[in-house]
Design an enzyme around this catalytic site. Structure first.
Site, PDB file in Angstrom:
ATOM      1  CD  GLU A 138      -2.959   1.148   2.271  1.00 39.78           C
ATOM      2  OE1 GLU A 138      -3.710   2.124   2.364  1.00 39.78           O
ATOM      3  OE2 GLU A 138      -2.982   0.192   3.057  1.00 39.78           O
ATOM      4  N   GLY A 289       3.294   1.707  10.749  1.00 47.27           N
ATOM      5  CA  GLY A 289       2.996   0.978  11.974  1.00 47.27           C
ATOM      6  C   GLY A 289       2.614  -0.464  11.725  1.00 47.27           C
ATOM      7  CG  MET A 291      -0.081  -3.553   4.842  1.00 48.76           C
ATOM      8  SD  MET A 291      -1.031  -2.087   4.391  1.00 48.76           S
ATOM      9  CE  MET A 291      -2.292  -2.834   3.353  1.00 48.76           C
ATOM     10  CD  GLU A 292      -5.139  -2.328   5.672  1.00 46.13           C
ATOM     11  OE1 GLU A 292      -5.755  -1.616   4.849  1.00 46.13           O
ATOM     12  OE2 GLU A 292      -4.182  -1.904   6.357  1.00 46.13           O
ATOM     13  CG  ASN A 293      -0.430  -6.988   3.796  1.00 43.69           C
ATOM     14  OD1 ASN A 293      -0.480  -6.120   2.949  1.00 43.69           O
ATOM     15  ND2 ASN A 293       0.528  -7.048   4.707  1.00 43.69           N
ATOM     16  CG  HIS A 325      -6.350   0.290  12.886  1.00 44.51           C
ATOM     17  ND1 HIS A 325      -7.117   1.431  12.871  1.00 44.51           N
ATOM     18  CD2 HIS A 325      -5.785   0.201  11.660  1.00 44.51           C
ATOM     19  CE1 HIS A 325      -7.018   2.018  11.691  1.00 44.51           C
ATOM     20  NE2 HIS A 325      -6.207   1.287  10.933  1.00 44.51           N
ATOM     21  CD  GLU A 326      -3.207  -2.333  10.722  1.00 43.87           C
ATOM     22  OE1 GLU A 326      -3.677  -2.585   9.599  1.00 43.87           O
ATOM     23  OE2 GLU A 326      -2.838  -1.188  11.048  1.00 43.87           O
ATOM     24  CD  GLU A 348      -6.273   3.095   6.909  1.00 41.41           C
ATOM     25  OE1 GLU A 348      -6.437   2.923   8.131  1.00 41.41           O
ATOM     26  OE2 GLU A 348      -5.642   2.283   6.192  1.00 41.41           O
TER      27      GLU A 348
END
Length: 911
Positions: A138, A289, A291-293, A325-326, A348
């Site tokens: 991203e 911080g 990443m939500e892959n 969050h992720e 987001e």
């Protein structure tokens, strides 16, 4: 993702960067429903074979144009369509793309490229770290892996095959579920450098369509902590957290946080995890911080690793919130993603709101809200007032990496919160359910989200959409008048918004203003608007309600409350109901009354902050004009004494209430900021509080030690917060006995929270104990990178003279590495966040930051651009500082081969 900033690499810099506009969006000319990737990883290069099932998009405007794929720093080895190798005349492969002039309507494109992960210091795309290979895609990193339509509205089913050295990289991971693996046939190993070593392979299949920015791959030597989660529907899911060898004892808390977040999302939003397993990988070389892959989150180690003796309460809280969050992105970002990067807040802002609600449920709702608003006012309000001001849904950008901002995240979350306030909790949940029913598996817009909320609630949100379109922080000017004869209280509300870049005029916003009225005894008065019968007022406010939400939609409006038996003190914007600046002419007595009695904890805190802000601004003006700061009003000291006395009932809230407004926030309230005077005023008030409240502070310090073993839970963390705040204030007395307390705590603490609190106190004190404490801390923790980051940050944030010189020395220390983002954020970012030294009158702080931005831009433009944001508010300061800042900015601007990332920041800063 938590604050990602993708980039353009040095080799791809565009000498004539251009703006990209939302109004120019068109659907992709082609779709890629299926992607098969094969990675052959070697020490000096990686070979990527991509098989793309491509078809023309029936919704595209141009149904007969060429295929244009994105690509950066790719060495093309072969290209074929439906198994036929293309002649060189049939395609064009350039520095930033691959074009095929006349492709079929539906076909399979196969390309093979070479890339060099070990040369990728920008840490975007596929790159090598100490432990192995990792990805960050991203926003536009996938184009640095293979040729592709690298945009979020192209969603594909991915299958990934990874081949690598078995001993060097025993862990091979990608998105989705495992579909096979094992030793590689020796005959298949005769390719590339290092191929003689034993190799192995793993195959992964992700059953859910996703955009390329959610692709992930890891090939590394890691250890794993495994666990199991059973969903509400009874389905078992494997959980795994992969970390560097020797760090397993620091990831147990993160695993528990993941399970809590999974259960909370089921209970609050009815959302279950959808894969057979959910994985997290922690890596130290990571620009952002986390990443939500899809199914394979990649985290910066600082948001996974913590142990009682290595992590502070704040670290544990951040881990809890970032893991949540992720994970929450699995639905708000992955299953439903954004159509284009202008819609970034769709995922987001919504996910930040969700992790805020999770934090409020897990900890103290008032305290978490206070912390969120403090950050919003300090960072986002300044952004709204600066050269990078932009709407939550930007209209244009030059480099998307520069728009992963507080406006997108934190202000975006405030917009979701306002919708929640306007439609109510029940309708909000119905709106979320409708949003997922309509858009699961789609790439959509913020308008689609707002429309789902409007349709589910039946509430008109058309005017509310302006929050997404207009930049700036609205000003609400409120005035109250009481008519004793009519028992009526009138609120006159006027809204305005200052001009911002490209938006000189603003239309009225739809602002939810939460209001309560306090009587002389501190109790809330009944709330009945003019024209309402008592039963109707009770129905609209809700049973037992003491707060009414007023919809402010016009430039000027009047709200009349009837049946008000006495002159009230209004409690306005309860819970910070909208991200606005509130102007109400509270006097000291009214603020003290609110501070003591308001039923809304946020507004009790807010009243104290307003009192402190007024005192500090008056002291600053006195000091800058050559005078002395006046003694703080007795009422303020008494109020602080009362907070200390009542502190044991809610120590976390007391710690927040006794924390003075930040210097950067105070600077924003001044027409011309004077960092030296602000700093002196704030330090002076802290010293006066310590002098006047010394017995109470000492009593607090001695009594607020949490009982039992260390726990990062809210209650003991609150006690530590209040106790350490008391120590921090007492250190202003420059008393050897107090320094001895700090030193004793530093040497004897059984947890990093207390150790760091004592170290910070000593680092801000020009005393003999300071140097020894810093030296002993480094000697003990020099092999723990995240703890060393704390050591760097403490020194960069010190208020003592000579801090810049110390930072320069540390930049040459073995503990610092300019190529590691965490080190850069700790040391250089720490100085940037230190107003009195960064804004030094001689411009030395500006010159130092310019040097670092230029150095970083040569290999990691993303981090360079983020640091360059330190110049955003240079025009707030006096003419001398402005001249120094302008010179630093111009020096950056004139650097040869400046990246688009930094060029955009600097050009907008210079105006």
């Amino acid at each position: 993702m938590l604050y990602p900033r993708p980039h353009r690499t040095a080799a791809m810099r565009d000498p004539t960067p251009t703006l990209i506009y939302l109004k120019d969006y068109t659907p992709p000319a082609f779709l890629i429903p299926r992607v098969d990737l094969e990675f052959e990883l070697f020490e000096d290069f990686a070979r990527v074979r991509a098989r793309l099932a491509i078809e023309r998009n029936p919704k595209a405007a141009n149904r007969h144009g060429p295929l244009a794929l994105d690509g950066e720093e790719l060495a093309l080895e072969s290209i074929a369509i439906d198994g036929r190798a293309l002649a060189s005349t049939e395609y064009q492969a350039g520095a930033a793309g691959l074009s095929i002039a006349a492709p079929p309507e539906r076909f399979t494109l196969e390309t093979v490229v070479r890339i060099r992960p070990r040369d990728n210091a920008a840490l975007s795309g596929l790159y090598a770290s100490a432990a192995g290979f990792f990805t960050q895609c991203e926003a536009q990193g996938f184009r640095r892996i293979t040729w592709f339509l690298d945009r979020p509205d192209v969603m594909s089913i991915y299958t990934t095959l990874i081949r690598a050295d078995r001993d060097r990289y025993p862990v091979l991971l990608s998105n989705g579920n495992p579909a096979g693996g094992g030793a590689e046939d020796a005959t298949a190993c005769a390719i590339g450098a290092g191929a003689t070593a034993p190799r192995h392979w793993a195959k992964w299949v992700d059953p859910f369509p996703k955009p390329s920015y959610l692709f992930a791959l890891v090939a590394a030597k890691l250890e794993v902590l495994e666990d199991r989660f059973v969903t509400a529907s009874g389905r078992p899911v494997r959980l795994a957290i992969y970390v560097d060898p020797g760090k397993l004892d620091q990831c147990g808390f993160a695993m528990e946080a993941l399970k809590k977040a999974m259960r909370w999302d089921e209970q609050v939003f009815g959302l279950e995890v959808d894969l057979d397993q959910y994985m997290i990988v922690a890596v130290g070389d990571f620009n952002m911080g986390a990443m939500e892959n899809k199914g394979l989150n990649i985290f910066n180690t600082r948001y996974i690793l913590a142990r009682q003796d290595t992590g502070t309460d704040t670290d544990f809280l951040n881990i809890d919130r970032v893991v949540a969050h992720e994970y929450f992105h699995n639905w708000t970002g992955n299953r439903v993603t954004c159509r284009d990067w202008f819609q970034l807040s769709l995922k987001e802002g919504l996910t930040v709101f969700r992790d805020q609600e999770y934090g409020a449920d897990m900890y103290s709702r008032p305290v978490e809200r206070i912390r969120e608003v403090r950050s919003l006012r300090t960072v986002q309000f300044a952004e709204d007032a600066g050269p990078m001001a932009h709407p939550v849904r930007p209209a244009a950008y030059m480099e998307i990496s520069n728009f992963y901002t507080s406006t997108i995240y934190e202000k975006g979350a405030e917009l979701v919160r306002m919708i929640h306030t306007l439609v109510g909790a029940g309708n909000f949940r119905r709106g979320m359910d409708l949003y997922f029913r309509r858009h699961d598996g789609q790439a959509v817009t913020t308008d689609d989200f707002v429309q789902a909320m409007a349709d589910a609630s039946g509430i008109d949100l058309e005017q509310f959409r302006r929050w997404y379109e207009q930049a700036g922080t609205p000003l609400l000017k409120v005035r109250g008048a009481y008519d004793a004869g009519a028992r009526r209280y009138t609120l006159e509300v006027k809204q305005s918004c200052p001009p911002t870049h490209g938006q000189p005029q603003k239309l009225p916003f739809h602002i939810p203003l939460a209001v309560g009225l306090l009587g002389a005894d501190g109790r809330d008065l009944p709330l009945r608007l003019q024209g309402e019968s008592p039963p109707l007022a009770a129905e609209r406010a809700g049973p037992g309600a003491i707060t009414r939400v007023l919809s402010v939609t016009q430039p000027a409006q009047t709200f009349v409350f009837e049946g008000v038996a006495e002159p009230p003190v209004p409690s306005l914007a309860r819970g910070f109901s909208a991200p606005v600046v509130l102007d109400f002419d509270y006097d000291e007595a009214a603020l003290t009354h609110l501070m003591a009695h308001d039923a809304d904890p946020f507004n009790r805190w807010e009243a104290g902050q307003r009192l402190a802000t007024g005192i500090l601004l008056r002291a600053t003006e006195n000091l800058r004009s050559g005078g002395r700061a006046a003694e703080p009003p007795a009422a303020f000291i008494d109020a602080c004494a009362r907070i200390l006395k009542d502190g044991p009932a809610d120590p976390a809230f007391a710690a927040e209430a006794l924390t003075l407004p930040a210097e950067s926030y105070l600077a924003e309230l001044m027409a011309v900021a004077d960092p030296d005077a602000i700093h002196a005023a704030r330090d002076g008030l802290r010293r006066q509080l310590a002098e006047r409240l010394q017995p109470a502070l000492l009593d607090t310090y001695r009594t607020q030690t949490p009982p039992g073993a260390y726990s990062p839970d809210a209650a003991p963390a609150g006690k530590r917060a209040l106790r350490n705040l008391a120590l921090s204030l007492l250190m202003e007395l420059e008393d050897p006995a107090i320094r001895l307390l700090a030193l004793k705590q530093f040497d004897g603490a059984d947890n990093m929270t207390d150790t760091m609190a004592a170290l910070v106190a000593l680092a801000n004190c020009d005393c003999p104990e300071r140097a020894g404490a810093l030296e002993r801390f480094y000697e003990k923790w020099q092999n723990e990178p995240l703890v060393v980051d704390k050591w760097l940050a403490v020194q960069a944030g010190s208020r003592l003279r000579g801090t810049l010189a110390a930072v320069k020395r540390l930049a040459a220390h073995a503990a610092f590495n300019l190529r590691n983002p965490n080190k850069v954020y700790a040391l250089i970012g720490g100085l940037r966040a230190n107003p009195v030294h960064f804004h030094a009158a001689d411009g030395a702080g500006y010159a130092f930051l310019a040097d670092q931005v230029i150095a970083l831009d040569s290999f990691n433009p993303q981090i360079a651009a983020r640091l360059a944001r330190g110049f955003d508010r240079w025009k707030k300061y006096d003419t001398g500082r402005q001249a120094q800042a302008r010179a630093a900015l111009q020096r950056i601007r004139d650097t040869t081969r400046l990246s688009k990332d930094v060029a955009e920041i600097v050009s907008r800063s210079l105006g």
